[in-house]
Design a protein around this motif. Sequence first.
Motif, short mmCIF file in Angstrom:
data_model
loop_
_atom_site.label_atom_id
_atom_site.label_comp_id
_atom_site.label_asym_id
_atom_site.label_seq_id
_atom_site.Cartn_x
_atom_site.Cartn_y
_atom_site.Cartn_z
N VAL A 184 0.79 -1.21 -0.11
CA VAL A 184 -0.13 -0.07 -0.04
C VAL A 184 0.77 1.32 0.06
N GLU A 195 -2.35 4.88 2.35
CA GLU A 195 -2.30 4.54 4.03
C GLU A 195 -3.13 6.01 4.49
N ALA A 247 -6.51 5.83 3.98
CA ALA A 247 -7.28 4.92 4.68
C ALA A 247 -7.41 5.46 6.34
N GLN A 248 -6.34 5.95 6.62
CA GLN A 248 -6.29 6.65 7.97
C GLN A 248 -7.43 7.44 8.11
N ASP A 257 -7.98 -3.03 7.58
CA ASP A 257 -6.53 -2.36 7.53
C ASP A 257 -6.27 -1.85 6.24
N PRO A 258 -5.27 -0.96 6.13
CA PRO A 258 -5.06 -0.18 4.78
C PRO A 258 -5.15 -1.09 3.54
N GLN A 283 -7.70 -0.58 0.54
CA GLN A 283 -7.26 -0.41 -0.82
C GLN A 283 -7.82 -1.35 -1.66
#
Length: 239
Positions: free
Chosen positions: A165, A170, A173-174, A185-186, A190
Amino acid sequence: MSPTPRTAPRRERARAATIDEIKQTAFALMRERGTVDVRFTDIARVMDMTPPALYRYFADRDELVSALISDAYEALGTAVAKARAQVPPGDVAAAFVAACQAYRRWAHEEPQQFALILGMPLPDYAAPEDGSTSEAAGRAMAQLSSLFVEALQLGRLAPPRITEVDPAVELCAQAKHEKHEIGVDPAHFQAMLHAWASLHGFTSLEANGHFAWMDEEARDALFLGQLRLAAEAAGLPVT
């Protein structure tokens, strides 16, 4: 739009009914003309009103368009939710297929609404600062993203095909997790975007006639193959 309670004042109920009629008239004109263009003059003519009278209900075109976008996202989310509800609890693979088929079916049934929310941006349109259209979009898309969370909770979410990723992804995603608690999770975040891009890409190509050279049975088979490919790549269970 949520129905106005019968206990609301008569004037409030009448206003809500008129707002709903304006929006439904706008959608009807879009279907009739095959366009997402919205003009107060056309709506007023159909409703036997004067264009200035519409400004008592919507400040300007952008406010009306924003209401239409929110309604369209809600309609899409409802269609997907109803399809998922027909699947036995815990059958993530079948739920993924049902959700994607509902997405595709809604795009076929409501091509103008689909184009309004997921096509080219409208010229000279500015989304509202309060984020109401983004919130409606988030609720609709959550019908797909929640499948990843469900698969994770059931212990049926495998590693995605692509686990690397980029730091920029990332961060996205956060940010999404902090705002919506996406719960994956990232790498799976994705993969979730890859799966949606695959679904939307096929649906858009078909909606714009690029698969018209294939008969319906062939398109259906190709679509199911696309879903299988997307699910496998994303780590979702496959039917």
